[in-house]
Structure formats: C-alpha cells, structure tokens
Design an enzyme around this catalytic site. Structure first.
Site, PDB file in Angstrom:
ATOM      1  N   TYR A  64     -26.823   4.579   7.446  1.00 22.34           N
ATOM      2  CA  TYR A  64     -25.739   3.808   8.078  1.00 22.34           C
ATOM      3  C   TYR A  64     -25.923   2.320   7.791  1.00 22.34           C
ATOM      4  O   TYR A  64     -25.001   1.633   7.341  1.00 22.34           O
ATOM      5  CB  TYR A  64     -25.746   4.071   9.591  1.00 22.34           C
TER       6      TYR A  64
ATOM      7  N   LYS B 252     -23.542  -0.140   5.472  1.00 26.30           N
ATOM      8  CA  LYS B 252     -22.830  -1.306   6.005  1.00 26.30           C
ATOM      9  C   LYS B 252     -23.224  -2.576   5.251  1.00 26.30           C
ATOM     10  O   LYS B 252     -22.415  -3.481   5.067  1.00 26.30           O
ATOM     11  CB  LYS B 252     -23.089  -1.445   7.504  1.00 26.30           C
TER      12      LYS B 252
HETATM   13  P1  NAD Z   1     -14.844   6.623  16.116  1.00 26.09           P
HETATM   14  O1  NAD Z   1     -15.752   7.785  15.853  1.00 26.09           O
HETATM   15  O2  NAD Z   1     -14.338   6.404  17.501  1.00 26.09           O
HETATM   16  O3  NAD Z   1     -13.592   6.673  15.116  1.00 26.09           O
HETATM   17  C1  NAD Z   1     -13.756   6.906  13.739  1.00 26.09           C
HETATM   18  C2  NAD Z   1     -12.500   7.588  13.196  1.00 26.09           C
HETATM   19  O4  NAD Z   1     -12.709   7.788  11.785  1.00 26.09           O
HETATM   20  C3  NAD Z   1     -12.241   8.975  13.822  1.00 26.09           C
HETATM   21  O5  NAD Z   1     -10.897   9.084  14.230  1.00 26.09           O
HETATM   22  C4  NAD Z   1     -12.573   9.944  12.691  1.00 26.09           C
HETATM   23  O6  NAD Z   1     -11.788  11.129  12.716  1.00 26.09           O
HETATM   24  C5  NAD Z   1     -12.264   9.090  11.465  1.00 26.09           C
HETATM   25  N1  NAD Z   1     -12.974   9.574  10.271  1.00 26.09           N
HETATM   26  C6  NAD Z   1     -14.256   9.985  10.171  1.00 26.09           C
HETATM   27  N2  NAD Z   1     -14.510  10.410   8.928  1.00 26.09           N
HETATM   28  C7  NAD Z   1     -13.352  10.261   8.223  1.00 26.09           C
HETATM   29  C8  NAD Z   1     -12.973  10.546   6.892  1.00 26.09           C
HETATM   30  N3  NAD Z   1     -13.830  11.083   6.008  1.00 26.09           N
HETATM   31  N4  NAD Z   1     -11.702  10.263   6.502  1.00 26.09           N
HETATM   32  C9  NAD Z   1     -10.828   9.734   7.380  1.00 26.09           C
HETATM   33  N5  NAD Z   1     -11.124   9.465   8.656  1.00 26.09           N
HETATM   34  C10 NAD Z   1     -12.371   9.730   9.077  1.00 26.09           C
HETATM   35  O7  NAD Z   1     -15.670   5.352  15.575  1.00 26.09           O
HETATM   36  P2  NAD Z   1     -15.606   3.803  16.000  1.00 26.09           P
HETATM   37  O8  NAD Z   1     -16.708   3.576  16.945  1.00 26.09           O
HETATM   38  O9  NAD Z   1     -14.223   3.377  16.328  1.00 26.09           O
HETATM   39  O10 NAD Z   1     -16.037   3.154  14.603  1.00 26.09           O
HETATM   40  C11 NAD Z   1     -15.097   2.685  13.650  1.00 26.09           C
HETATM   41  C12 NAD Z   1     -15.837   1.881  12.599  1.00 26.09           C
HETATM   42  O11 NAD Z   1     -16.552   0.822  13.222  1.00 26.09           O
HETATM   43  C13 NAD Z   1     -16.882   2.680  11.827  1.00 26.09           C
HETATM   44  O12 NAD Z   1     -16.891   2.264  10.478  1.00 26.09           O
HETATM   45  C14 NAD Z   1     -18.174   2.305  12.513  1.00 26.09           C
HETATM   46  O13 NAD Z   1     -19.287   2.448  11.671  1.00 26.09           O
HETATM   47  C15 NAD Z   1     -17.905   0.850  12.835  1.00 26.09           C
HETATM   48  N6  NAD Z   1     -18.713   0.290  13.924  1.00 26.09           N
HETATM   49  C16 NAD Z   1     -18.728   0.879  15.157  1.00 26.09           C
HETATM   50  C17 NAD Z   1     -19.500   0.320  16.163  1.00 26.09           C
HETATM   51  C18 NAD Z   1     -19.570   0.947  17.538  1.00 26.09           C
HETATM   52  O14 NAD Z   1     -20.450   0.570  18.327  1.00 26.09           O
HETATM   53  N7  NAD Z   1     -18.695   1.867  17.880  1.00 26.09           N
HETATM   54  C19 NAD Z   1     -20.244  -0.854  15.906  1.00 26.09           C
HETATM   55  C20 NAD Z   1     -20.186  -1.436  14.640  1.00 26.09           C
HETATM   56  C21 NAD Z   1     -19.407  -0.849  13.652  1.00 26.09           C
END
Ligand code: NAD
Length: 274
Positions: free
Chosen positions: A173, A177
């Site tokens: 991960y 990133k």
């Molecule tokens: P989440 O799991 O709530 O949502 C992610 C969405 O992406 C889901 O709807 C899922 O179905 C979709 N998805 C997964 N694989 C996929 C694919 N192969 N094709 C199309 N869609 C796909 O996640 P989130 O927490 O909203 O995270 C969103 C982004 O933010 C991610 O890139 C994550 O790494 C990043 N992020 C999250 C956090 C956190 O704390 N939540 C912090 C920093 C970065």
C-alpha cells in the site's frame, strides 16, 4: 475516537450545512471508487458545485446508488482493466462532451498486505494493480481528452503514508501510494503548459466504515494512531471531498504537481498535544 459530533466544523460539513459554492458548473468529472467513502463524498461535493459526475466503481449496487444521488452516470468499471478504463472515459466524453476533472481515487487496503516479512507476492501485486497501475491507466485515458480541450484537473489519491514511514506497515500500500505521488508530480510538470494540472491528494486517516469497524474491534489500534494526529481525531470523508473540489476548481489554478496533504497536521508533527 473523537467523532464528528465532537467537532462542529466537521459535523456541519458532513451534514451538508456548509455554504457551497458553484465552481464547477459545466464541468464533467470522472470519479473512480465513487461508491463509498472519499469517492462518494467527493462525487456528491463535485455535483453540488455544479459538475456532471460520472461514477465509476467495481461494485454495481454502490456505484448505481452514487450515480442516483449525484444525478450523474454510472459506469461499471474495474480500474485495473485497460479496456474498461478506456470505455469509462469514452462514456464520459460521449455523454457530456468533455472530460474536465479526473478523480482517480479507487484503492484497496487488504489485511494480507502487512509487514514485508509476511506479505506474499500475490498480495503485493494485487495492491499495486488496484492502487497504482489503475492510476496510470486512468491518467493515460484522461490526458488526451484534456489536451484537446486545453484544460483539465487530475487528482490522484495517494496517502499521507506516501510521505511518512509507519511502523504499522502495509508495505505494498505504502509503495503504491509513493508511486502515485511521483507519477502525479511528473505528469503535472509534463503537461503544465497544456492547461492540465495534476496533483496527488494525500489524506490522513479518514473515518470511513472500514476504519470504524477495524478500530471499534481494537481500540488500542486506534489509540496507537490517534496519538500522532495533532487535531486528535480522524478526518471525515467530507473534509477530504472539500479539498478535492478545491483542486478540481479554478481556485486552484496555480496548484500543480503537489503532494496535497489533508492530514490534520500529522506530517508536520513531532510532539502532539496531550
Ligand atoms: P472505500 O473502501 O470506502 O472505497 C473505495 C471504493 O473503491 C469502493 O467503492 C470500492 O468498491 C472501489 N474499488 C475497489 N477496487 C476497485 C476496482 N478495482 N475498480 C473500481 N473500483 C474499485 O475506501 P476509502 O477509504 O474511501 O479510500 C479511497 C481512496 O483513499 C483509496 O485510494 C485509499 O487508499 C485512499 N485513502 C484512504 C484513507 C482512509 O483512511 N480511508 C487514507 C488515505 C488514503
């Protein structure tokens, strides 16, 4: 964990009570991972600012629901599939006549991606594909439309772990990133004179259902992280969405090729308040 209820500003944002401007009227935005969390909050925010939103997700039910909520289009997309990503951007252009904003946000954080000592090659590769290769595929499709228009804003979701090391490792991960961040910077530099801005969005930990479930089961795990957050709480998805809307808009016309941290001060902290 301090919830939004304890923070009036975050709670008001989450409840949609903040005054919203209309900076994106006439713009078309493609949002990947629009079915949940940051993607859903951002799709709603972009729509509320006037954008026509194309919601892409591999989860049909959630993606459809997001499109209904935003009044936009749902395109079922696995962002690791080149043909599906090409079809996504074509659908956006064919339906709305432009591709102005690309929020390449879909990502995963599976439990089998852990310390380098225990993470097997298949977990490593799966995370690289969904988190990094997908961003390459999406940018590769979005940029030609934006070049023809002489305008565009690309926002790629990285993470604060792209700029900070964590002893609670998720090795693939973090590496993915870091790749998103470096790729976004390079694209931002390469295409700057063609009116295209590319920024890496680096959220801190966000209060998503996934995180809530994980930390409700294991409060010590939450505490281990919260101690490093100067503001003393995790972000609400709507607070990240506000940054996305800013980066998408002309208010950010001179913001390009950045590591755009929205992390409550984590990356700047040495000792945090007690
Ligand atoms: P989440 O799991 O709530 O949502 C992610 C969405 O992406 C889901 O709807 C899922 O179905 C979709 N998805 C997964 N694989 C996929 C694919 N192969 N094709 C199309 N869609 C796909 O996640 P989130 O927490 O909203 O995270 C969103 C982004 O933010 C991610 O890139 C994550 O790494 C990043 N992020 C999250 C956090 C956190 O704390 N939540 C912090 C920093 C970065």
């Amino acid at each position: 964990m301090t919830a939004a209820a304890d923070n009036p500003a975050a709670a008001a944002t989450a409840a949609g009570e903040q005054p919203v401007c209309r900076r994106l009227v006439g713009r078309t935005a493609v949002v990947t991972g629009a079915g949940s969390g940051i993607g859903l909050a951002s799709a709603l925010r972009l729509a509320s600012e006037g954008a026509r939103v194309v919601c892409a997700d591999v989860d049909t039910d959630r993606g459809k629901a997001a499109a209904e909520q935003t009044g936009g289009l749902f395109v079922e997309t696995d962002v690791t599939d080149e043909g599906q990503v090409e079809a996504l951007y074509k659908a956006a252009y064919d339906t709305y006549g432009s591709v102005d904003i690309a929020f390449n946000n879909a990502g995963i954080s599976p439990p089998d991606d852990d310390s380098i000592l225990t993470t097997e090659l298949d977990a490593w590769q799966r995370v690289q594909h969904v988190n990094l290769t997908s961003v390459y595929l999406c940018c590769r499709q979005a940029i030609p439309y934006m070049r023809r228009q002489g305008r565009g804003s690309i926002i790629n979701t990285a993470s604060f772990v792209a700029v900070l090391g964590a002893a609670t490792s998720q090795i693939s991960y973090t590496a993915s990133k870091g790749g998103v961040l470096a790729m976004s910077r390079e694209l931002g530099v390469q295409f700057a004179r063609e009116g295209i801005r590319v920024n890496a969005l680096c959220p801190g930990p966000v209060n998503t259902p996934l995180l809530q479930e994980l930390f409700a089961k294991d409060p010590e795990r939450a505490e281990r992280r919260l101690v490093h957050v100067p503001v003393g709480r995790f972000a609400e998805a709507e607070e990240i969405a506000a940054a996305v809307a800013f980066l998408a808009s002309d208010d950010a016309s001179f913001v390009n090729a950045t590591d755009f941290l929205v992390d409550g001060g984590i990356a700047g902290a040495y000792v945090t308040p007690q």
